[in-house]
Design a protein around this motif. Structure first.
Motif, short mmCIF file in Angstrom:
data_model
loop_
_atom_site.label_atom_id
_atom_site.label_comp_id
_atom_site.label_asym_id
_atom_site.label_seq_id
_atom_site.Cartn_x
_atom_site.Cartn_y
_atom_site.Cartn_z
N GLU A 164 11.29 -16.90 41.06
CA GLU A 164 12.55 -18.10 40.75
C GLU A 164 12.01 -18.53 39.59
O GLU A 164 13.13 -19.07 38.78
N GLU A 165 10.77 -19.12 39.13
CA GLU A 165 10.29 -19.65 38.06
C GLU A 165 10.55 -18.72 36.94
O GLU A 165 10.85 -19.17 35.78
N ARG A 167 12.76 -16.63 36.40
CA ARG A 167 14.44 -16.68 35.92
C ARG A 167 14.63 -17.98 35.04
O ARG A 167 15.36 -17.81 34.04
N TRP A 168 13.97 -19.10 35.30
CA TRP A 168 14.19 -20.18 34.67
C TRP A 168 13.85 -19.99 33.06
O TRP A 168 14.01 -20.38 32.10
#
Length: 784
Positions: A164-165, A167-168
């Motif tokens: 998820e990180e 993607r950021w």
């Protein structure tokens, strides 16, 4: 200034670590019974700073952040790097340790990000920072977060970054700190998801680029070229900024790594306090052997810690690090020091949280003594170190200066002590200290067109974007031939528009940049805890069944090695001995690429196939007594690599005075000494190469000595040895001939990693053989 006399302690009080006087510290170390161990002292004088005014083009938020950190002027080399990069020219800066190289590239990079962030296009400019280690990347991230330039989003992307990180990071980060491995495995294969980032890519920073040599350097070169190729697909032409410790020919290194024309900045404008360098010889013991380098280093480390001098001691191996840390702790305890954690070990194979905790403790001076491998040699900010002790020659002059530069990084004088190992090169350097402190550093060696490295990267490139003949601009002229070989192997498919990846899996999944094989986890059977990791090849010699394994001072014995599952099981306990593997090897000449005729001798370089197998291990007591030899059933390893070899007819050996029964020992000793002396002419450590010798080799038809690169495809070290053959062999002869031992010792012809236990060896016969070989050079004629 030279000083050869043994110094006397000028003050009976302990040296003051707040106002370090390196001469007083050295005198403290050399007091009493240690007085005769100091062989040579050299003082490198202080250097004044050369500053220039602040550039007017730097974005105001960047200026405010940097000057708010107390930096109001630039050193000359920083300004030169900043101006070249700002103008869009690729640049490499090669200046000393702690010379502020990072500020030189941060000014144009951060300015580009700030200016882009103000643009109406949205995201604005982006930049990539590449480091060879996670620790160095984490250190750079901490500096950037401390600057806190408004509008600049900094992110770290490595193997520990959650999905998820990631993607950021792809969608929002401006300055991404990562490593070549992640580029290879993640960013480049998934470049379509990174297209917005890549379209805006303005700068690529390659930090500590001198690390990228040999086969690893060839891999990183291919990754950088793949990055530039993919970036061009999205219309980006990023400026490359490379930073290096002082190396010879930095411009050539940068060109080899990137395939681009690069400007070099080498004049160091930073200030430096004086540094005192000392060469130290461990004492000779009653049995004629010298005290071990690790024991001597541990004693110096304990003595320095005892008087509050924060010190890092570098050892060549992971096991050596554990030994130095453990012995230093013991010596401090014997002297009444009871503070826990005062001395620690730092090496590869530790878990990430262990390394971060050690780095923090070192910065906060909760740890005053650290035993480390070269993992701490790079530019991790561990400000405050006062002294460095090196357990043996670190392999190259570049590494020597890099390690010595770990002390004195905050404007204070420093001390660096090289403790000589019982090793051919160390012995030679003690007798020739000018080769340590006066000779120029070596050039880094890498071959970006090594087909064993380039071919799988071309497969990876074809999976990213179809490969075409136009790609010779990135990868060199061998692209069409190698692509056709990949077609024949079923990896690529040829079409009118180019070569395409032909399989369903990803090529990068089978290609490791660091050529380490699959990692083997070392697991404590009692607790199930993972103590650390080791690469597969090293596992065969270090964590085979029966091996003694040391971790943070704790001794363990390996009960089982399962290569298929990648696990070595250990139990806690010190059996009272160490273990030493024994190997067997052979080689076949595949291609002779160049050859010189020296009278009756031939000197050659080319491609060879080397095979080796760990066949047994010995249990060895601390005094060197072998308790027993135990067989092992481990798989054979083979590789094709580059080598240099020489061959003399049997009758020439007889003319040299070597009897037939002494030939194996003579050639074996010459092989060991040659390996030990190769780092004098090539940028390598003796562990980067291997060797074999035989009284009759079927491919040469003669007695032969061969030295080979220790990585598939070759690393350039053997070729460099071939080009410098006369210098290399002359130094080898002088070392072997001049040694005062009777039959051979670690200082001349014994090898710590000999697979046959240094048997047979004949120093005198080896000196005669090399002398005769060099005499044949006088009647050399061109080959063919």
């Amino acid at each position: 200034m030279d000083q050869h006399a043994d110094p006397q302690h000028p003050d009976p009080q302990h040296p003051d670590p707040q106002h370090l006087d390196p001469r007083a510290v050295l005198a403290h170390l050399a007091r009493g019974t240690r007085a005769g161990r100091l062989v040579h002292v050299r003082t490198v004088p202080a250097r004044e700073a050369r500053t220039v005014p602040w550039p007017t083009w730097v974005a105001p938020p960047v200026t405010a952040a940097v000057q708010g950190a107390g930096i109001g002027e630039l050193w000359e080399h920083q300004a030169r790097v900043a101006e070249l990069a700002r103008a869009g020219e690729h640049v490499v800066v090669a200046t000393g340790t702690a010379s502020g190289k990072s500020l030189g590239y941060l000014l144009p990079v951060l300015t580009a990000v700030v200016e882009g962030a103000d643009a109406a296009s949205g995201r604005g400019a982006t930049a990539l920072y590449l480091s060879p280690t996670k620790a160095l990347g984490a250190d750079q991230a901490a500096r950037l977060h401390a600057l806190a330039v408004p509008g600049v989003r900094v992110a770290t992307l490595d193997g520990d970054t959650p999905p998820e990180e990631r993607r950021w990071v792809r969608e929002h980060a401006h300055y991404v700190l990562t490593n070549p491995d992640l580029l290879h495995h993640t960013l480049l294969p998934g470049h379509e998801r990174w297209r917005a980032f890549l379209r805006a890519l303005r700068y690529v920073v390659v930090d500590e680029c001198h690390v990228y040599r040999g086969v690893f350097g060839a891999h990183v070169s291919a990754v950088l070229r793949r990055l530039l190729r993919v970036a061009a697909r999205y219309g980006a032409r990023p400026t490359l900024v490379l930073a290096s410790a002082t190396v010879a020919e930095p411009q050539a290194l940068a060109r080899a790594l990137t395939g681009q024309e690069v400007r070099a900045v080498t004049e160091d404008g930073s200030p430096r306090q004086e540094a005192v360098l000392a060469l130290w010889q461990p004492p000779e013991l009653e049995d004629g052997r010298r005290r071990s380098t690790l024991a001597e280093t541990a004693g110096l480390l304990a003595d320095l810690v005892d008087v509050g001098v924060q010190t890092v001691a570098f050892a060549r191996s992971r096991q050596g690090v554990e030994v130095v840390a453990g012995r230093a702790r013991d010596e401090l305890a014997d002297g009444g020091e009871r503070r826990p954690g005062l001395v620690a070990a730092y090496r590869g194979g530790y878990l990430p949280e262990e390394r971060r905790a050690l780095e923090s403790a070192l910065r906060e001076r909760r740890v005053l003594g650290l035993a480390a491998t070269s993992a701490l040699e790079l530019g991790i900010d561990v400000a405050g170190l006062d002294a460095v002790v090196m357990a043996g020659w670190p392999g190259t002059r570049a590494s020597f200066w890099q390690q010595a530069g770990r002390a004195g990084r905050r404007g204070s004088p420093s001390l660096a002590v090289l403790v000589a190992a019982d090793d051919p090169l160390d012995s030679y350097l003690l007798a020739h200290p000018e080769l340590v402190v006066d000779a120029p550093v070596e050039a880094c060696v890498l071959d970006p067109e090594n087909p064993y490295v380039l071919a799988p990267h071309l497969a990876a490139a074809a999976a990213e974007l179809p490969l075409t003949r136009e790609d010779v601009r990135w990868f060199g002229p061998t692209v069409p031939d190698l692509a056709e070989q990949l077609v024949a192997a079923g990896l690529l498919r040829r079409r009118p528009t180019g070569w395409y990846w032909a399989r369903s899996d990803r090529p990068g999944d089978h290609l490791q940049l660091r050529d380490a094989g699959q990692p083997v986890q070392i697991v404590d059977t009692a607790t199930g805890r993972v103590l650390g990791t080791v690469d597969e090849d090293r596992a065969l010699t270090t964590v085979h069944a029966g091996a003694v394994y040391v971790h943070q001072g704790g001794v363990h014995v390996v009960t089982d090695l399962d290569l298929e599952s990648g696990v070595a099981l250990v139990v806690t306990g010190d059996p009272g001995w160490t273990t030493r593997p024994r190997t067997e090897g052979d080689f076949r000449v595949r291609v002779v690429q160049e050859e010189q005729v020296w009278g009756a001798a031939t000197v050659s370089t080319g491609t060879v196939e080397v095979t080796h197998r760990v066949v047994s291990f010995q249990r060895v007591l601390p005094d060197g007594t072998v308790l027993g030899t135990h067989p092992l059933d481990l798989p054979e390893r083979s590789m094709t690599t580059q080598a240099v070899w020489w061959a003399l007819p049997e009758e020439e050996l007889a003319l040299a005075g070597v009897a037939q029964e002494d030939v194996p020992g003579a050639l074996h000793a010459a092989e060991h000494a040659s390996i030990g002396m190769l780092p004098l002419v090539a940028t390598c450590d003796r562990r980067d190469v291997g060797g074999l010798s035989t009284a009759h080799h079927p491919d040469t038809g003669r007695p032969t000595v061969m030295v080979y690169d220790g990585r598939p495809g070759g690393a350039g070290f053997a070729r460099r040895g071939y080009r410098e053959m006369s210098t290399w062999l002359t130094a080898t002869h002088d070392l072997v001939e001049g040694c005062g031992c009777a039959t051979g010792c670690p200082a001349c012809v014994q090898s710590p990693s000999c697979g046959s236990g240094n048997d047979p060896l004949d120093r005198t016969a080896a000196a005669a053989v090399i002398s005769h070989l060099l005499s044949e050079r006088a009647v050399a004629v061109p080959a063919g």
